[in-house]
Design an enzyme around this catalytic site. Structure first.
Site, PDB file in Angstrom:
ATOM      1  N   ASP A 694       0.824  -1.208   0.000  1.00  0.00           N
ATOM      2  CA  ASP A 694       0.000   0.000   0.000  1.00  0.00           C
ATOM      3  C   ASP A 694       0.857   1.257   0.000  1.00  0.00           C
ATOM      4  OD1 ASP A 694      -2.009  -1.821   0.245  1.00  0.00           O
ATOM      5  OD2 ASP A 694      -2.436  -1.421   2.351  1.00  0.00           O
ATOM      6  N   LYS A 769      -6.610  11.829  10.546  1.00  0.00           N
ATOM      7  CA  LYS A 769      -6.219  10.977   9.410  1.00  0.00           C
ATOM      8  C   LYS A 769      -7.100  11.178   8.186  1.00  0.00           C
ATOM      9  CE  LYS A 769      -5.465   6.214   7.910  1.00  0.00           C
ATOM     10  NZ  LYS A 769      -5.406   4.783   8.287  1.00  0.00           N
ATOM     11  N   ASP A 926      -4.456   2.600  -4.756  1.00  0.00           N
ATOM     12  CA  ASP A 926      -3.087   2.777  -4.259  1.00  0.00           C
ATOM     13  C   ASP A 926      -2.624   1.549  -3.478  1.00  0.00           C
ATOM     14  OD1 ASP A 926      -4.742   3.061  -2.085  1.00  0.00           O
ATOM     15  OD2 ASP A 926      -3.695   4.776  -1.236  1.00  0.00           O
TER      16      ASP A 926
END
EC number: 2.7.7.6
Length: 993
Positions: A694, A769, A926
């Site tokens: 990742d 986040k 991703d």
């Protein structure tokens, strides 16, 4: 020793065993000399019975070994490569039995006499290493051409069989459902089986005949009218038999109900158009099948000949795998596309007939004295909504509302719904154009344009030569073969049957609705209303989630016995790839990802075992994924007992796997790691598990590469470090510093001081986040505020609604300010992209660009025009693309859309390169997946492709294309770049990790 030799240890071919090896002291034979002669011998273990094998060794060694080996029937294509052995697992025994030519290499040397007995030669399934090497490297070279041809013929027959099944799946799904309802009706009358039917089947069966009757009535009514007074939908309602039309209407409507509509209401325009599209698609297939069926008595000689030739032509094309040509024949039988207006008018009338025919019945009382009650299953009403609380701007639109009884029973039997776009049994058609590729017969488009004509025109104009790399990438993703991980599916089914509410599964029970108080006290009534509203909202959300789980599981159940299947992929308008099947796919939830695995298995190898352990630590997460690789390996070593317990007793054991952030994926990793660690040869264990690599806040990684800022590059792991840099922790640290400074100020003059004092203990990585992650994708202040508000609600420290809102506002401002301080270069590029978009959109042009792989992208944001359609149900307002662009949306959406097109480009470049290197590859934006043994190779490739991508002058090329397309407009210069050396990415082990 003689008795031991006579006992002749055997291979236990137990399909459920997991490489359970029973070993005794053994002295391995030396590798055979290179000059040794070999002969072929049929592999008896393909026949599913025990194979007696005893040891042959030198006179000084007299040990024997007994192995219990996991049965692996032959797979679709048995080729032995240096780094690949096909999976023999979970195949049909009938197919295994047809493999007569499979070979085993046996050394032709004199048998060794041991105690007067002629010792048989030993078959080593795992060890020693030279035997593994023989199987993994040398075997393919020793299979003669005759055997290869025989296998090729077997594979061709099998492929043709699968292809025929796939064609049936795509063309005869509704036909089979009609037949099923007819059979159910017959059985119900003859055997009174209705009470035993699942809820949805019982309900559909009750609606089928009445709906079919009213559709037949409508067809006759319209047919008997003169053309002047016939309804607008009349020519189209006659194009299908009433029974098939009834089935399509029922299933499409219920599919919409189960697709996440929390309040049980579906907009009329959405339902009508959806039904109209489904009818149109089936009409095309129906017309073709009807035209080529057996002869009618009234057919002329020429018509009979034409039918016969057409049938032969299509059958011949399908047999020769020329599916595209066969599809062209089918398409030639159709007419012009109907258009949204026609679809909406027909769909609205069929909806009206469904409302007339479909009823539900509440359960009868125990006494049975009361008269049975029947209620309409659907009601048409109008809904009024405001843009935000207190706003005077209201919107009124028609909806179809489902009865509460229908919703209550639906989520428990969703598995009986028909899902047309299931995964494919054969590889998808290769992409060759806008509508050329994907499914064999179902409509497939390379991009989800959502009706944007400008985007459709741009795609139709590109040549295969221009965008061939995009087509190659989609073909690569579509050709990755998957299968259902039965071990994990079994665990999911058991947890779901027990009521869910564990491992991320939604609770299968509703929360109780509080009873209305007998008191007339206004405060008590208000409190009850708030509690009841909240409970109803939770139950609607649970209903939606339960339907979602059932749909996913229904696909898994359908596909679990298949050797493998494929996901055709297409793109969103930015160039990101997605599977076309919407339910069970690897882009979905942990449930789906844990239930899926590669159909092809590959040996772990030393490197693969290393990456498997790191992968398991990443899935457990909870901060472990931010440690160095060595620390993650140590974490796994310290929890080996928990890991093995999870694998061997997932339901009734210690349940360590349930503590993971991705529990089902973690459990799948526990199972394969346990198999490897319990094997005497762990490196040879075959793994089907996809291992993920990742990106680290991937959007910021792309901005850092564009801006070449060294500080930003280091913050998102473009530079090598001893452990992963954590940008979220860095931002939270900066937010904490700002709040600490604000908390020391005078509350009288600084209202935020009091909020800062409360929040200073709440700031952590999790709080910021989501905002950091979405900042590069254009998150606004309002979006950031809502994200942080949800995190503060989860913490539960601030309970007052007004205080919570104020705290979220303050936190969002501070977080965005901290982001601007740390990522100045990224902000400068975002601003430049937004400014360019504003200049273009202000001249009434949508922003267009070409990705580095040649894909044309057109932002679809235009002010919509309403097109009113008068239907039998209501006046529908269809939205269609207008001629005036939306300047604000064009400006705010361009920076994130441009970066999405770049991360999609990087993924597609990596996919093609991995295919060329012989790797299996899957991508989730991703997150890049491959076999454990191939992670090192994929890591090298993805870094090389990232550097290759950003070594091109992307922003300069973009500016040049703008200047050439709009010569009369003036654009600002490209922001200055830093001095970061992109080659550093090649050395960064935590760039993707």
């Amino acid at each position: 020793m003689a008795s031991a030799a006579a006992a002749s240890p055997s291979l236990s071919l137990n399909p459920t065993s997991h490489f359970q090896h029973q070993t005794s002291l053994v002295t391995w034979l030396k590798p055979p000399p290179s000059s040794a002669l070999f002969r072929r011998k049929t592999l008896p273990f393909f026949e599913r019975h025990s194979l007696p094998i005893s040891a042959s060794s030198s006179s000084s060694s007299s040990s024997s070994t007994s192995l219990s080996v996991h049965e692996k029937p032959i797979s679709n294509s048995v080729h032995f490569h240096g780094n690949l052995i096909e999976s023999f697992e979970n195949q049909d025994s009938s197919y295994a039995g047809t493999i007569k030519g499979a070979s085993l290499i046996e050394e032709l040397e004199n048998p060794v006499e041991r105690n007067g007995l002629s010792g048989r030669r030993r078959l080593f399934m795992q060890d020693p290493p030279w035997i593994s090497a023989l199987f993994l490297k040398g075997l393919s070279k020793m299979v003669d051409q005759t055997l290869k041809i025989e296998r090729k013929d077997i594979d061709k027959r099998k492929f043709d069989s699968l292809r025929r099944r796939q064609v049936k799946e795509e063309t005869e799904a509704w036909e089979r459902m009609v037949d099923e309802y007819r059979d159910l009706e017959k059985e119900m009358c003859e055997k009174n089986l209705a009470p035993n039917l699942p809820y949805v089947k019982h309900m559909f069966l009750g609606w089928f005949q009445p709906l079919k009757d009213v559709i037949e009535r409508e067809q006759k009514l319209q047919k008997n009218k003169s053309k002047k007074v016939r309804a607008a939908y009349a020519p189209h309602i006659e194009l299908l038999p009433a029974d098939k039309m009834a089935v399509i209407v029922m299933h499409k409507m219920m599919g919409l109900v189960m697709s996440g509509h929390e309040d049980g209401c579906i907009q009329v325009v959405q339902a009508a158009v959806s039904i109209g599209i489904a009818i149109e698609q089936e009409v095309r297939i129906h017309n073709f099948l009807k035209r080529t069926r057996k002869n009618n008595a009234g057919d002329s000689q020429e018509e009979l000949k034409e039918k016969q030739l057409l049938r032969k032509r299509v059958n011949s094309l399908i047999r020769r795998k020329r599916i595209i040509d066969a599809l062209k024949v089918v398409k030639s039988e159709g007419t012009k596309p109907w258009g949204r207006a026609t679809q909406a008018k027909l769909g609205s009338r069929l909806l009206e007939l469904l409302i007339e025919a479909a009823y539900v019945q509440p359960p009868l009382t125990q006494s049975g004295d009361s008269i049975p009650e029947f209620r309409p299953a659907f009601r048409h009403r109008f809904k009024t909504v405001t843009k935000y609380p207190g706003s005077k701007l209201v919107r009124r639109y028609g909806v179809i509302e489902c009865d509460s009884l229908l919703l209550a029973g639906l989520d428990k039997s969703a598995k009986h719904m028909l899902i047309p776009y299931v995964p494919m049994l054969v590889p998808p058609k290769r992409w060759k154009g806008y509508d050329k590729g994907g499914y064999l017969f179902l409509p497939s488009y390379i991009m989800r344009t959502h009706g944007s004509k400008k985007q459709q025109d741009a795609l139709k104009d590109i040549s295969h030569k221009t965008a061939h790399r995009v087509f190659e990438a989609l073909d690569t993703l579509g050709n990755t073969k998957w299968r259902v991980n039965r071990n994990i599916l079994d665990v999911v089914e058991r947890l779901w049957a027990d009521g869910g509410n564990i491992a991320g599964l939604v609770n299968r029970e509703d929360v109780p609705i509080p009873e209305k108080p007998s008191s007339e006290d206004p405060e008590e009534l208000q409190s009850w209303k708030w509690s009841a509203r909240k409970a109803n909202k939770i139950n609607r959300e649970r209903h939606s989630l339960r339907c979602d789980v059932e749909l996913k599981l229904s696909v898994a159940r359908k596909m679990k016995d298949e050797e493998g299947f494929y996901y055709p992929h297409n793109l969103d308008f930015r160039g990101r790839a997605y599977p076309m099947h919407p339910h069970l796919n690897h882009l979905s939830s942990d449930l789906c990802r844990g239930t899926l695995e590669f159909a092809e298995g590959r040996p772990l190898g030393k490197s693969g075992l290393h990456w498997l352990k790191i992968h398991l630590a990443n899935l457990y997460a909870g901060g472990v994924e931010k440690l160095s690789h060595d620390a993650r390996l140590a974490f796994v070593e310290n929890h080996l007992d928990d890991i093995m317990d999870s694998a061997e007793n997932p339901i009734h054991g210690k349940r360590w796997w349930l503590k993971a952030e991705d529990p089902f994926q973690c459990l799948a990793a526990c199972v394969i790691l346990t198999q490897a660690l319990k094997s005497p040869s762990p490196y040879s264990v075959i793994s089907h598990l996809p291992i993920h690599q990742d990106g680290s806040c991937n959007g910021l990684q792309h901005y850092a590469a564009l801006g070449r800022d060294s500080f930003e590059a280091a913050a998102v792991n473009l530079v090598a470090g001893e452990k992963p840099a954590d940008v979220y922790s860095e931002i939270s640290r900066r937010v904490h510093e700002i709040m600490k400074k604000d908390s020391s100020k005078d509350p009288e003059s600084n209202p935020t001081a009091a909020l800062a004092k409360i929040l200073i203990t709440q700031v952590d990585r999790k709080l910021v986040k989501q905002t950091v992650m979405t900042s590069v994708y254009g998150v606004t202040y309002v979006g950031a505020r809502e994200q942080i508000k949800r995190r503060l609600e989860e913490k539960g420290v601030i309970t007052d609604e007004r205080m919570l809102f104020a705290a979220a506002c303050y936190s969002a401002k501070v977080t965005l300010a901290a982001l601007g301080e740390i990522f100045e270069a990224a902000r400068a590029i975002m601003s430049w992209l937004g400014d360019c978009a504003k200049i273009i959109a202000s001249d009434n042009h949508p922003v267009r660009w070409i990705t580095p792989l040649g894909l044309p992208v057109v932002q679809p944001y235009c002010r919509s025009e309403r097109h009113l359609i008068r239907t039998s149900l209501q006046v529908l307002a269809l939205q269609r693309e207008g001629n005036t662009v939306d300047v604000r949306k064009q400006r705010t959406a361009f920076p994130p859309n441009f970066v999405h097109s770049l991360d999609g480009t990087h993924m597609m470049m990596t996919a093609v390169a991995c295919r060329e290197a012989g790797l299996n590859f899957a991508g989730v934006h991703d997150s890049y997946w491959t076999h454990a043994c191939d992670v090192d190779t994929m890591n090298r490739i993805l870094r090389e492709k990232f550097v290759e991508l950003y070594n091109t002058p992307i922003l300069e090329d973009l500016l040049q294309s703008f200047q050439e397309s709009y010569p009369n407009l003036v654009f600002p210069p490209v922001p200055k770049r830093g001095d970061f050396d992109l080659k550093e990415v090649l050395k960064s082990q935590y760039f993707f990790n």
